[in-house]
Design a protein around this motif. Structure first.
Motif, PDB file in Angstrom:
ATOM      1  N   THR A 144       9.697  75.082   4.270  1.00 18.52           N
ATOM      2  CA  THR A 144      10.999  75.805   4.410  1.00 18.52           C
ATOM      3  C   THR A 144      11.954  74.970   3.812  1.00 18.52           C
ATOM      4  O   THR A 144      11.863  73.712   3.493  1.00 18.52           O
ATOM      5  N   GLN A 145      13.490  75.464   3.834  1.00 16.19           N
ATOM      6  CA  GLN A 145      14.427  74.656   3.462  1.00 16.19           C
ATOM      7  C   GLN A 145      14.714  73.527   4.123  1.00 16.19           C
ATOM      8  O   GLN A 145      14.932  72.370   3.605  1.00 16.19           O
ATOM      9  N   LYS A 146      14.469  73.696   5.687  1.00 11.82           N
ATOM     10  CA  LYS A 146      14.581  72.544   6.309  1.00 11.82           C
ATOM     11  C   LYS A 146      13.649  71.329   6.097  1.00 11.82           C
ATOM     12  O   LYS A 146      13.618  70.224   6.213  1.00 11.82           O
ATOM     13  N   GLN A 147      12.319  71.797   6.088  1.00 13.16           N
ATOM     14  CA  GLN A 147      11.293  70.861   5.659  1.00 13.16           C
ATOM     15  C   GLN A 147      11.383  69.988   4.291  1.00 13.16           C
ATOM     16  O   GLN A 147      11.212  69.004   3.996  1.00 13.16           O
ATOM     17  N   ALA A 148      11.924  71.016   3.254  1.00 18.53           N
ATOM     18  CA  ALA A 148      12.074  70.473   1.882  1.00 18.53           C
ATOM     19  C   ALA A 148      13.180  69.440   2.120  1.00 18.53           C
ATOM     20  O   ALA A 148      13.058  68.230   1.718  1.00 18.53           O
ATOM     21  N   VAL A 187      21.798  71.958   2.855  1.00 14.85           N
ATOM     22  CA  VAL A 187      22.642  72.297   1.745  1.00 14.85           C
ATOM     23  C   VAL A 187      22.764  71.683   0.534  1.00 14.85           C
ATOM     24  O   VAL A 187      22.686  72.450  -0.453  1.00 14.85           O
ATOM     25  N   THR A 188      22.306  70.315   0.536  1.00 15.27           N
ATOM     26  CA  THR A 188      21.820  69.833  -0.811  1.00 15.27           C
ATOM     27  C   THR A 188      20.741  70.537  -1.504  1.00 15.27           C
ATOM     28  O   THR A 188      20.613  70.896  -2.654  1.00 15.27           O
ATOM     29  N   ILE A 189      19.572  70.801  -0.579  1.00 15.44           N
ATOM     30  CA  ILE A 189      18.498  71.424  -1.044  1.00 15.44           C
ATOM     31  C   ILE A 189      19.107  73.026  -1.752  1.00 15.44           C
ATOM     32  O   ILE A 189      18.534  73.207  -2.884  1.00 15.44           O
ATOM     33  N   ILE A 190      19.641  73.862  -1.195  1.00 11.00           N
ATOM     34  CA  ILE A 190      20.334  74.708  -1.669  1.00 11.00           C
ATOM     35  C   ILE A 190      20.826  74.918  -2.863  1.00 11.00           C
ATOM     36  O   ILE A 190      20.924  75.619  -3.916  1.00 11.00           O
ATOM     37  N   ARG A 191      21.696  73.659  -2.832  1.00 12.40           N
ATOM     38  CA  ARG A 191      22.774  73.245  -4.144  1.00 12.40           C
ATOM     39  C   ARG A 191      21.844  73.032  -5.370  1.00 12.40           C
ATOM     40  O   ARG A 191      21.650  73.413  -6.534  1.00 12.40           O
ATOM     41  N   ARG A 217      14.275  88.126   1.640  1.00 15.17           N
ATOM     42  CA  ARG A 217      15.114  87.116   1.580  1.00 15.17           C
ATOM     43  C   ARG A 217      14.782  85.706   2.205  1.00 15.17           C
ATOM     44  O   ARG A 217      15.408  84.875   2.176  1.00 15.17           O
ATOM     45  N   THR A 218      13.549  85.734   2.225  1.00 12.13           N
ATOM     46  CA  THR A 218      12.804  84.242   2.574  1.00 12.13           C
ATOM     47  C   THR A 218      12.509  83.455   1.489  1.00 12.13           C
ATOM     48  O   THR A 218      11.736  83.796   0.479  1.00 12.13           O
ATOM     49  N   VAL A 219      13.084  82.268   1.456  1.00 14.73           N
ATOM     50  CA  VAL A 219      13.157  81.098   0.287  1.00 14.73           C
ATOM     51  C   VAL A 219      11.981  80.116   0.903  1.00 14.73           C
ATOM     52  O   VAL A 219      12.193  79.739   1.876  1.00 14.73           O
ATOM     53  N   PHE A 220      11.164  79.774   0.149  1.00 18.71           N
ATOM     54  CA  PHE A 220      10.381  78.652   0.433  1.00 18.71           C
ATOM     55  C   PHE A 220      10.033  77.937  -0.937  1.00 18.71           C
ATOM     56  O   PHE A 220      10.216  78.047  -1.975  1.00 18.71           O
ATOM     57  N   TYR A 221       9.331  76.789  -0.528  1.00 16.16           N
ATOM     58  CA  TYR A 221       8.953  75.642  -1.710  1.00 16.16           C
ATOM     59  C   TYR A 221       7.523  75.196  -1.553  1.00 16.16           C
ATOM     60  O   TYR A 221       6.906  75.134  -0.394  1.00 16.16           O
ATOM     61  N   TYR A 222       6.971  75.094  -2.743  1.00 14.09           N
ATOM     62  CA  TYR A 222       5.429  74.528  -2.432  1.00 14.09           C
ATOM     63  C   TYR A 222       5.790  73.040  -2.529  1.00 14.09           C
ATOM     64  O   TYR A 222       6.416  72.322  -3.568  1.00 14.09           O
ATOM     65  N   LYS A 223       5.120  72.241  -1.601  1.00 16.41           N
ATOM     66  CA  LYS A 223       5.206  70.639  -1.572  1.00 16.41           C
ATOM     67  C   LYS A 223       4.994  69.942  -2.721  1.00 16.41           C
ATOM     68  O   LYS A 223       5.411  69.144  -3.063  1.00 16.41           O
ATOM     69  N   SER A 224       3.588  70.370  -3.513  1.00 13.51           N
ATOM     70  CA  SER A 224       3.181  69.976  -4.511  1.00 13.51           C
ATOM     71  C   SER A 224       4.178  70.008  -5.543  1.00 13.51           C
ATOM     72  O   SER A 224       4.330  68.948  -6.249  1.00 13.51           O
TER      73      SER A 224
END
Length: 94
Positions: free
Chosen positions: A42-46, A55-59, A73-80
């Protein structure tokens, strides 16, 4: 003090050839198959991974610094993929 010998190579190619070369390079460096992508963040985990605020992640996401995925509307990131970016830009990690 040693100096490194730097060699400049000039080649000629079309814009299409350059685009193809860049795409091939980027795919080989940052794109993983579904099996290799692994954990979704999630954004928080990233943000926690990089030691920054959400806020920095979103920027960074808006500036194209980090890759992201969106389903609805869900944003996620792959850790790798984030770790790949961190290797290229170690200044992102705190």
């Amino acid at each position: 003090m040693k100096t490194e010998d730097k060699q400049v190579v000039i080649i000629s190619m079309t814009k299409q050839e350059l685009d193809g070369y860049i795409e091939k390079y980027m795919n080989s460096k940052f794109i993983h198959s579904k099996e290799e992508r692994g954990e979704k963040l999630t954004q928080k985990q990233a943000a926690a991974l990089f030691g920054v605020t959400t806020v920095t992640i979103i920027r960074w996401q808006k500036k194209g610094i980090i890759p992201f995925n969106k389903v609805g509307r869900t944003v996620f990131y792959y850790k790798s993929e984030l770790l790949d970016i961190a290797q290229v830009s170690p200044g992102l990690l705190k």
